[in-house]
Design an enzyme around this catalytic site. Structure first.
Site, mmCIF file in Angstrom:
data_model
loop_
_atom_site.group_PDB
_atom_site.id
_atom_site.type_symbol
_atom_site.label_atom_id
_atom_site.label_comp_id
_atom_site.label_asym_id
_atom_site.label_seq_id
_atom_site.Cartn_x
_atom_site.Cartn_y
_atom_site.Cartn_z
ATOM 1 N N CYS A 1 0.880 -1.169 0.000
ATOM 2 C CA CYS A 1 0.000 0.000 0.000
ATOM 3 C C CYS A 1 0.914 1.215 0.000
ATOM 4 C CB CYS A 1 -0.853 0.042 1.262
ATOM 5 S SG CYS A 1 -1.835 -1.444 1.499
ATOM 6 N N ARG B 1 1.588 1.386 -5.866
ATOM 7 C CA ARG B 1 1.738 0.426 -4.771
ATOM 8 C C ARG B 1 0.422 -0.268 -4.426
ATOM 9 N NH1 ARG B 1 6.301 0.940 -2.082
ATOM 10 N NH2 ARG B 1 5.399 -0.111 -0.301
ATOM 11 N N TRP C 1 -3.840 -1.772 -1.313
ATOM 12 C CA TRP C 1 -3.905 -3.037 -2.052
ATOM 13 C C TRP C 1 -4.322 -4.052 -1.001
ATOM 14 C CZ3 TRP C 1 -1.581 -7.913 -2.015
ATOM 15 C CH2 TRP C 1 -1.728 -8.668 -3.186
ATOM 16 N N ASN D 1 0.818 0.051 6.080
ATOM 17 C CA ASN D 1 1.185 -0.751 4.916
ATOM 18 C C ASN D 1 1.843 -2.011 5.464
ATOM 19 O OD1 ASN D 1 2.257 -1.789 2.525
ATOM 20 N ND2 ASN D 1 4.038 -0.431 2.588
ATOM 21 N N GLY D 2 1.232 -3.175 5.209
ATOM 22 C CA GLY D 2 1.822 -4.420 5.702
ATOM 23 C C GLY D 2 0.745 -5.348 6.230
ATOM 24 N N GLU E 1 9.140 -13.230 -20.586
ATOM 25 C CA GLU E 1 8.862 -11.851 -20.197
ATOM 26 C C GLU E 1 7.792 -11.234 -21.102
ATOM 27 O OE1 GLU E 1 9.282 -10.040 -17.780
ATOM 28 O OE2 GLU E 1 9.180 -7.974 -18.487
ATOM 29 N N LYS F 1 4.240 -9.769 -19.773
ATOM 30 C CA LYS F 1 3.787 -8.392 -20.066
ATOM 31 C C LYS F 1 2.374 -8.416 -20.608
ATOM 32 C CE LYS F 1 5.888 -6.580 -18.314
ATOM 33 N NZ LYS F 1 7.037 -6.891 -17.540
ATOM 34 N N GLU G 1 -0.313 -9.570 -17.882
ATOM 35 C CA GLU G 1 -0.572 -8.714 -16.723
ATOM 36 C C GLU G 1 -1.271 -7.405 -17.091
ATOM 37 O OE1 GLU G 1 2.746 -7.215 -14.391
ATOM 38 O OE2 GLU G 1 4.020 -7.209 -16.151
ATOM 39 N N HIS H 1 6.662 -30.782 -27.413
ATOM 40 C CA HIS H 1 6.377 -31.678 -26.284
ATOM 41 C C HIS H 1 5.043 -31.344 -25.626
ATOM 42 C CE1 HIS H 1 10.316 -33.463 -26.623
ATOM 43 N NE2 HIS H 1 10.817 -32.250 -26.728
ATOM 44 N N LYS I 1 2.688 -2.507 -7.605
ATOM 45 C CA LYS I 1 4.055 -2.399 -8.101
ATOM 46 C C LYS I 1 5.039 -3.173 -7.232
ATOM 47 C CE LYS I 1 7.222 -0.762 -10.837
ATOM 48 N NZ LYS I 1 7.318 -1.458 -12.128
#
Ligand code: M6R
Length: 615
Positions: free
Chosen positions: A2, A27, A75, A101-102, A488, A492, A495, A511, A610
């Site tokens: 957060c 965040r 968040w 935050n936590g 990657e 991208k 997300e 395979h 983030k």
């Protein structure tokens, strides 16, 4: 996970806090809130949604007066994102108000005990439990806020960066930190509190970053004193002069931070090697390594730990270290490594990669490796971050603030730092002749221009994006150094556009994943000249014969793949080991344009944040 902001001083707190929260929305952005002290009482407004929603709501519902306030962008961890669970939270008396935050892990048992003592709770959050615990301590121990916070925090298990004030004592804010970041900006008779320095950078360049287990009573007219949470030891604050500027954290004419950050890569890569890469002298200078060279040279192996995009950079580094420096490397998800009882000795070197420097799993992996005696080296972007401080040595990427949740310039600058490190070790080990070394250093210097050239394909990539924007699935293939780039590229896309995408080593396709291919499946293939080109051509033939749609990233002037593919994007010729720095650019742009066309929130994709400071 957060963002927190606070202000105490002589200016109006509201605009500072709201603007600061917007800068910290990377965040977390599922709800936001603010509490202001207007000289008599606390005015609190909070809402599900973005900081912009908070701005609209608070304008019509509360007085915005006051030079003391705290704000939060969330968040969610405990309790769904809604108005009630948003921060700040009041204590039962209404005197105390807190942002956090936590995670407080033992909040359940504390809540039970407080309930038995008559406390009631309106939200499902651990934070509301903490503020009431502080209030209970204040009452039962008859102590001031600072001491109550200290006693309460000694009873909790978990991670936190908190800011709390008491309307009965409106000349101070108490802050504390364990596991989540907290910076204090120091102005002229005013103080700023934030998860990073971006909310206060236009007001002051002087900041103190709290260390874990430190707290501070921030009182107007007084100097800051830091105190240990476990005991009363006083620490003198290390006041840093910040280098960040405001322009760096604003969009600068781009529609999104992500696009701005994609376009910043030539500059960011240059900044990463500036002063370190001295091609004309045949030298790589890295202060963080020079003093610890023996650790690397005598290491049995290098273990790389990271998460998400940083993990992909670690995979690229595995190729670089093994190929160029001939040092064995293992790359691990930090979240797996920390819990799987790994065999680590004091002959191991652990490299932790993290843009934010705050990722909880990576931090825990570092602590574990240190306990077992390994030497730990950090590759971080955020200066002064927890990982930067926790590691034995390290190198910053110097990418500048990355605000878009999807990492772009962090990836290429991490690879740049790791390449410098591998080359330095290769040179020390005598793996290169002087001329080979000079050649690769000179080529590294050409990368910013090559990235610039790759960015020129933007318009073409936009056209390709329009063709595939509605595809439900996408496959990304690459080999060797470009296999991690395929991973990657897929990350991208998923997300930010919410399209299901998978990255695979091209040869693995037969395979299993080949079964997915039909005329509806777009397959993005990295098919540059250097690096298994003929093999990739065969893989492309296999896709073609199953009617898959091929979007190929090829070397300028390519003919063979160009004839087979439905679309090609040309990039400048680059040696295989440096190619990920260039091949990744079209993939970033493709995901960006597809996400924009699908009306997705590019910079703040759903469910993400983030920095992931929780497990
Ligand atoms: O700050 P870190 O580099 O430690 O973050 C690791 C991941 O959370 C991060 O790379 C994430 O995967 C990004 N959203 C990817 O774009």
């Amino acid at each position: 996970m957060c963002g927190i902001v606070g202000y105490i001083g002589h200016r109006d707190a509201y605009p500072i806090i709201v603007k600061g929260l917007q800068r910290l929305e990377y965040r977390g952005y599922d709800s936001a809130g603010i509490a202001l002290y207007d000289g008599t009482d606390i005015n609190l407004s909070k809402t599900k949604g973005k900081v912009e929603d908070l701005r609209s709501k608070s304008k019509s519902t509360i007085s915005l007066k006051g030079s003391l306030g705290i704000g939060h962008t969330r968040w969610a961890t405990h309790g769904v994102p809604n108005d009630v669970n948003s921060h700040p939270h009041y204590s039962n008396s209404g005197d105390l108000v807190i942002i956090h935050n936590g995670i407080i892990e033992n909040y359940g048992s504390i809540k039970k005990a407080l309930t038995e003592r008559g406390y009631t709770f309106t939200s499902d959050t651990d934070t509301e439990v903490l503020v009431n615990l502080i209030e209970e301590v204040q009452k039962t121990e008859d102590v001031m806020l600072g001491q109550a916070v200290q006693i309460a925090l000694n009873q909790v298990v978990g991670a936190y960066a908190i800011a709390v004030f008491d309307k009965k004592k409106p000349d101070e804010i108490v802050v504390a930190k364990l596991g989540s970041p907290l910076a204090i900006g120091i102005g002229e008779n005013e103080f700023f509190i934030a998860s990073d320095a971006s909310p206060f950078i236009e007001f002051t360049n002087n900041a103190v970053y709290l260390k874990d287990e430190e707290m501070a009573i921030i009182r107007l007219g007084k100097e800051i004193k830091l105190r240990k949470i476990q005991n009363d030891a006083v620490a003198y604050p290390n006041i840093l002069e910040l280098q960040m500027n405001l322009e760096e954290i604003e969009k600068g004419g781009y529609d999104h931070f992500m696009l701005k950050e994609i376009y910043e890569q030539p500059r960011a890569i240059l900044d990463t090697y500036r002063g370190r890469l001295l091609a004309d002298q045949g030298l790589i200078k890295m202060v963080g390594i020079d003093q610890h060279l023996e650790k690397f040279l005598n290491a049995n192996r290098i273990i790389i730990v990271a998460c998400g995009t940083s993990w992909h950079a670690g995979l690229v580094a595995e190729y670089i270290f093994e190929d160029l420096a001939r040092i064995p490397v293992e790359v691990e998800y930090a979240s797996e490594f920390r819990y799987r009882n790994p065999v680590i000795t004091d002959k191991d070197v652990l490299i932790a990669i993290s843009q934010s420097g705050e990722t909880a799993d990576t931090l825990a992996a570092i602590k574990l490796a240190k306990e077992k005696g390994a030497f730990v080296f950090g590759v971080c972007n955020v200066v002064g971050s927890s990982i930067a401080r926790e590691t034995d040595a390290g190198a910053y990427t110097h990418a500048g603030p990355e605000i878009g949740v999807a990492s772009t310039k962090a990836f290429t600058t991490q690879i740049t730092v790791l390449t410098l490190l591998a080359l330095k070790l290769a040179k020390e080990k005598g793996e290169f002749s002087e001329s080979q070394f000079h050649e690769i250093l000179t080529e590294l210097e050409t990368i910013p221009a090559k990235v610039e050239k790759a960015l020129e394909s933007n318009a073409l990539i936009e056209i390709i994006a329009d063709v595939y924007k509605d595809s439900p699935n996408c496959l990304y293939l690459g080999r060797g150094y470009n296999f991690p780039v395929a991973l990657e590229g897929a990350l991208k896309l998923k997300e930010i556009s919410y399209i299901h995408a998978e990255g695979y080593p091209a040869a693995e396709m037969k395979h299993g994943p080949i079964a997915l291919i039909d005329e509806h499946m777009p397959v993005i293939v990295i098919a540059t000249k250097k690096g298994h080109y003929e093999k990739i051509v065969s893989n492309i033939q296999e896709i073609k014969s199953r009617k898959g749609k091929i979007i190929a990233i090829v070397t300028e002037g390519d003919e063979q793949v160009t004839q087979l593919a439905d679309h090609v994007v040309e990039i400048p010729e680059t040696s295989e080991s440096l190619s990920p720095l260039v091949t990744t650019i079209p993939l970033q742009l493709l995901s960006y344009h597809i996400a924009v066309m699908r009306n997705c929130n590019v910079d703040q994709p759903r469910n993400l944040a983030k920095s992931v400071t929780v497990e």
